[in-house]
Write a protein that holds these residues in place. Sequence first.
Motif, PDB file in Angstrom:
ATOM      1  N   UNK A 123       0.831  -1.209   0.000  1.00 29.99           N
ATOM      2  CA  UNK A 123       0.000   0.000   0.000  1.00 29.99           C
ATOM      3  C   UNK A 123       0.867   1.261   0.000  1.00 29.99           C
ATOM      4  N   UNK A 124       2.152   1.088   0.064  1.00 30.29           N
ATOM      5  CA  UNK A 124       3.047   2.250   0.003  1.00 30.29           C
ATOM      6  C   UNK A 124       3.423   2.792   1.365  1.00 30.29           C
ATOM      7  N   UNK A 125       3.036   2.089   2.430  1.00 25.50           N
ATOM      8  CA  UNK A 125       3.396   2.564   3.767  1.00 25.50           C
ATOM      9  C   UNK A 125       4.754   2.021   4.173  1.00 25.50           C
ATOM     10  N   UNK A 126       5.471   2.817   4.939  1.00 28.33           N
ATOM     11  CA  UNK A 126       6.737   2.341   5.495  1.00 28.33           C
ATOM     12  C   UNK A 126       6.430   1.386   6.632  1.00 28.33           C
ATOM     13  N   UNK A 127       7.158   0.300   6.685  1.00 29.47           N
ATOM     14  CA  UNK A 127       6.964  -0.658   7.777  1.00 29.47           C
ATOM     15  C   UNK A 127       8.148  -0.555   8.720  1.00 29.47           C
ATOM     16  N   UNK A 128       7.874   0.031   9.866  1.00 32.54           N
ATOM     17  CA  UNK A 128       8.937   0.261  10.839  1.00 32.54           C
ATOM     18  C   UNK A 128       8.813  -0.704  12.006  1.00 32.54           C
ATOM     19  N   UNK A 129       9.804  -1.524  12.175  1.00 30.33           N
ATOM     20  CA  UNK A 129       9.891  -2.264  13.430  1.00 30.33           C
ATOM     21  C   UNK A 129      10.526  -1.290  14.418  1.00 30.33           C
ATOM     22  N   UNK A 130      10.420  -1.572  15.723  1.00 33.26           N
ATOM     23  CA  UNK A 130      11.134  -0.711  16.680  1.00 33.26           C
ATOM     24  C   UNK A 130      12.614  -0.622  16.324  1.00 33.26           C
ATOM     25  N   UNK A 131      13.198  -1.745  15.917  1.00 34.42           N
ATOM     26  CA  UNK A 131      14.618  -1.770  15.570  1.00 34.42           C
ATOM     27  C   UNK A 131      14.964  -0.795  14.461  1.00 34.42           C
ATOM     28  N   UNK A 132      14.115  -0.744  13.416  1.00 37.98           N
ATOM     29  CA  UNK A 132      14.381   0.170  12.308  1.00 37.98           C
ATOM     30  C   UNK A 132      14.260   1.618  12.773  1.00 37.98           C
ATOM     31  N   UNK A 133      13.265   1.889  13.639  1.00 39.69           N
ATOM     32  CA  UNK A 133      13.120   3.249  14.169  1.00 39.69           C
ATOM     33  C   UNK A 133      14.400   3.679  14.882  1.00 39.69           C
ATOM     34  N   UNK A 134      14.952   2.747  15.678  1.00 37.49           N
ATOM     35  CA  UNK A 134      16.193   3.050  16.387  1.00 37.49           C
ATOM     36  C   UNK A 134      17.328   3.341  15.423  1.00 37.49           C
ATOM     37  N   UNK A 135      17.414   2.577  14.347  1.00 32.71           N
ATOM     38  CA  UNK A 135      18.486   2.774  13.364  1.00 32.71           C
ATOM     39  C   UNK A 135      18.343   4.104  12.644  1.00 32.71           C
ATOM     40  N   UNK A 136      17.097   4.415  12.236  1.00 29.30           N
ATOM     41  CA  UNK A 136      16.860   5.664  11.504  1.00 29.30           C
ATOM     42  C   UNK A 136      17.119   6.865  12.421  1.00 29.30           C
ATOM     43  N   UNK A 137      16.642   6.755  13.645  1.00 31.60           N
ATOM     44  CA  UNK A 137      16.886   7.817  14.625  1.00 31.60           C
ATOM     45  C   UNK A 137      18.395   8.022  14.792  1.00 31.60           C
ATOM     46  N   UNK A 138      19.121   6.914  14.956  1.00 27.85           N
ATOM     47  CA  UNK A 138      20.573   6.981  15.113  1.00 27.85           C
ATOM     48  C   UNK A 138      21.246   7.618  13.915  1.00 27.85           C
ATOM     49  N   UNK A 139      20.748   7.314  12.727  1.00 24.61           N
ATOM     50  CA  UNK A 139      21.354   7.866  11.505  1.00 24.61           C
ATOM     51  C   UNK A 139      21.161   9.382  11.456  1.00 24.61           C
ATOM     52  N   UNK A 140      19.959   9.844  11.831  1.00 19.49           N
ATOM     53  CA  UNK A 140      19.734  11.295  11.864  1.00 19.49           C
ATOM     54  C   UNK A 140      20.592  11.962  12.937  1.00 19.49           C
ATOM     55  N   UNK A 141      20.768  11.293  14.067  1.00 15.57           N
ATOM     56  CA  UNK A 141      21.633  11.837  15.118  1.00 15.57           C
ATOM     57  C   UNK A 141      23.051  11.983  14.586  1.00 15.57           C
ATOM     58  N   UNK A 142      23.491  10.980  13.824  1.00 13.33           N
ATOM     59  CA  UNK A 142      24.844  11.017  13.261  1.00 13.33           C
ATOM     60  C   UNK A 142      24.955  12.184  12.275  1.00 13.33           C
ATOM     61  N   UNK A 143      23.909  12.315  11.429  1.00 11.92           N
ATOM     62  CA  UNK A 143      23.925  13.378  10.422  1.00 11.92           C
ATOM     63  C   UNK A 143      23.848  14.755  11.071  1.00 11.92           C
ATOM     64  N   UNK A 144      23.312  14.817  12.296  1.00 14.43           N
ATOM     65  CA  UNK A 144      23.140  16.105  12.973  1.00 14.43           C
ATOM     66  C   UNK A 144      24.482  16.804  13.172  1.00 14.43           C
TER      67      UNK A 144
END
Lengths: 218, 376
Positions: A123-144
Amino acid sequence: MSEPATRVMVVDDHPMWRDSVSRDLSEAGFKVVAATGEGAQALRIVASVRPDVVVLDLQLPDVSGVDVTRGLHAGYPAARVLILSASGEHRDVLDAVKAGATGYILKSASRAEFLDAVRRTSAGDAVFSPGLAGLVLGEFRRLASDPAPGTPRLTEREAEVLRMVGTGMSYKQIADRLVLSHRTVQNHVQNTLTKLHLHNRVDLVRYAIEHGLDSGPG
Amino acid sequence: MSLQAPLWRSIAAFRFASLAYAAILLAIRPIYYAHWGWAWVVLAAMTAWTIVTTIAYSVPARRTWLLLAADLIVTVLALLSTALLQTHAATSTGVMPLTATWLAGPALAWAVVGGVRAGAAAAVVIGACVVLLREPLVATYRSTALDGPVILLMAAMLVGYVSILITRAEQALQRATEIEAASKERERLARTIHDSVLQVLAMVQRRGTEAGGEAAEIGRLAGEQEAALRALVTGDGLVSPPSGELDLSVHLTRQASAFVSVITPADPVLLTERTVTETTAAVRAAIDNVRRHCGESARAWVLVDDEGAAVSVTIRDEGPGIPAGRLAEAAAEGRLGVSQSISGRIRDLGGSAEISSTPGAGTEVRLRVPRAARPA
């Protein structure tokens, strides 16, 4: 069913998982258009089998998960990639998501959770497990810490939502807590991925220009 | 094949070349010698010794101090024989001794075996004999007479230094080879285990959970083993960063189980050892709390968020929650469980701990520790 069944391609090098996942999908009414254990083969046939969703195990013997993800996008851009993988492959998952995968679910997830993830991916929705949320959050923190203009940043709200997804909250629980609609929560999550995808593409282009890959031969 | 072998080959080559040089000098300058014939006898002995040492030194086990001492003595005797064989006038005007440059051989051998100091010692002994030969020397020659011994000393020390470097390089190479072999083997095992056992365990977990009842329990056990085995073959936590800091993610991931998910960034979260130890203890206390209040099989999530200047760790459960005021009440009654083992530890690190709870909607503990922890 009135609408045509969702077309799914399964890429997993372990026959037991490939068969089991394919069977679950068929029984649930999905059309498994291809099942292969080789990344190279998946890239060869993706354009001709035209899957709506590719269920991808990142650990393939021949091609890295990131390259398969990127190749699938290049070969058939309409296909959405859902990573079905074991835990503990953080770097690979993050790289694949940056390369364009829109979902990540653990192999330990139940059949119902898995089928739901395939449905949402199609349906075009992103499927986020808690683990993926943690990874994406971490990546943005790194990019910050990267001062370069154009580096994607999280809004306060997006960070908050990612943190909630990362602590196992469902979209409904988050919507209730933040007094938002389910759709808005979904959009916040989706936005974080879109930012990463765009940034990744910009990065690739910048890399190509810096290394003179844009000027062609000669 | 030892890296020192080429060094020994060059010493052998040097000995033969300088032997030939000594022979040529002797052949074209009989005029300097009082006993030219006997000089050839000494040269024959030198040739024999060169062959003996070359063969002897070629095997590492034979490079003993006994052989090295014999080498030095033979060379010094050949050198000193010059005093008897050359004319006094020739020796005192600084004519090259009978041995010519051949006398450097033992100094180089000593340097290769014993390093800088041994090489220097042998060079000093030989050099002293050279100076001794010219003892009745005219004053003007005194300074040039020292040139040879000084150059010999420098050469021996240099070779000794190179030899030490080679030995170190050899050890480093050996270690690297061992590490490479070990990590190759680990990779091979990891691949094999990933392709077989882990896949089956994950499948058992999935099917077991669906079947429910006893099978669910088996599935849960399979899931735990899968996670443990994976951590083992991927070698989590084996690599410690050179800074002496620890990766908080690795330590918290050890707290994970079938009921507790630990969610971390992809990059290591490096903090001082104390911060990591104390934070891990606080998180363990929070997880124990969840078990105690919500049951053994209550789900909990631990999220590590590296904000840069600070690191926050959130522990959330979906239990019944804590009624308002219950925590303060417990602390007032002197039951320090939550406040001491969690808040106390984090406060000591200069951080903060917040506990928020909605009855019926679970409890959330949010720990925040600064990157540069306040000294204890």
